[in-house]
Design an enzyme around this catalytic site. Sequence first.
Site, mmCIF file in Angstrom:
data_model
loop_
_atom_site.group_PDB
_atom_site.id
_atom_site.type_symbol
_atom_site.label_atom_id
_atom_site.label_comp_id
_atom_site.label_asym_id
_atom_site.label_seq_id
_atom_site.Cartn_x
_atom_site.Cartn_y
_atom_site.Cartn_z
ATOM 1 N N SER A 1 0.821 -1.204 0.000
ATOM 2 C CA SER A 1 0.000 0.000 0.000
ATOM 3 C C SER A 1 0.859 1.260 0.000
ATOM 4 O O SER A 1 2.073 1.204 0.221
ATOM 5 C CB SER A 1 -0.915 0.007 1.231
ATOM 6 N N LYS B 1 -4.946 5.791 2.757
ATOM 7 C CA LYS B 1 -4.241 4.545 2.483
ATOM 8 C C LYS B 1 -4.832 3.934 1.220
ATOM 9 O O LYS B 1 -6.037 3.724 1.122
ATOM 10 C CB LYS B 1 -4.388 3.576 3.659
ATOM 11 N N ASP C 1 1.222 -7.451 13.650
ATOM 12 C CA ASP C 1 2.327 -6.616 13.151
ATOM 13 C C ASP C 1 2.537 -5.426 14.082
ATOM 14 O O ASP C 1 2.668 -4.279 13.640
ATOM 15 C CB ASP C 1 2.071 -6.144 11.722
#
Length: 318
Positions: free
Chosen positions: A40, A57, A164
């Site tokens: 992205s 995004k 993450d």
Amino acid sequence: MNALGLSMIVKMGCICTRESLNINGIKYVVKERQGEGGFSTVDLIENKGTKRKYALKRILCHSLEDQKVAMEEISYCKKIRHPNIIELVDSTFKGSADIVVNATSEAFLVLPYYRRGTLHDYLTLRSFNKNYLDLREILRLFTDICQAVKYLHDFSPEPLAHRDLKVGNVCLNDDMVPVLMDLGSCAPARVQVCGAQDAQKLQDLAAERCSMTYRAPELFHVESYCVIDQRTDIWSLGCVLFALCYFKSPYDFVYEKGDSVNLAVISGTVHFPEETPFDEDVHDLILFMLKVNPAERPFIDNVLERSRHLQNKIEAVV
């Protein structure tokens, strides 16, 4: 306009021309590119009417599977509501991904814009002069991040794992409150691995979606028959707390030296600086989370309890 001026504009591009976007009837103008990742990009955009700034995004989808992943991220963003987790302002899809060659779609996620940037940016600036954070500030930031993780791990009807967690995925608002972002790797916390094929699939996914220097050992080499749960995030939190103290994950230092991160993580190697303003209590809290065997690793409530105990201990001394 003379020929030279026209020629310069053709060669350089007109700097006054900016991309415009219409997202669900609201018009935005793209101001600048903020960042690029493997899946992205993030742009700074401005609402043409209100002049308010947002982060956009964009996720480019080359297949139906890519599109499904992007839709799952949007779905999680819509469901999750917590003061320490980023909110979704708006979203849309453009185009359609399918098996036709070069057919792509793009997901657009309009998110709040945090002018302070990320915790990674903040720590990088402070690292130049080894300007360590005060321990009270470290624990305040850390417990707020833990509250966001607790919300995910306690999510109903099914616990979620972020998968993450890292200082680059934590924004700071104007009041220096941490806000967890990037739910692209978010998934059901508990995964039953049944066979080598399942194990390889999860391992490959982790390699793509989970930053190596914050990744839990069990995601480097996934066993053929096992259960992976939310304690992958606890390992990452241990790396985050280390970074709050020393500006980087312990395995960022390994990577920068050119040594094997994989081997260091699997062995549980953690080296603390010899000269440090922090005492054993802080190091013990980090090591409490960095257990190689996930069965020995605490759950988020245990981490919060121990963090608050340390906070209370510090306040009692002051």
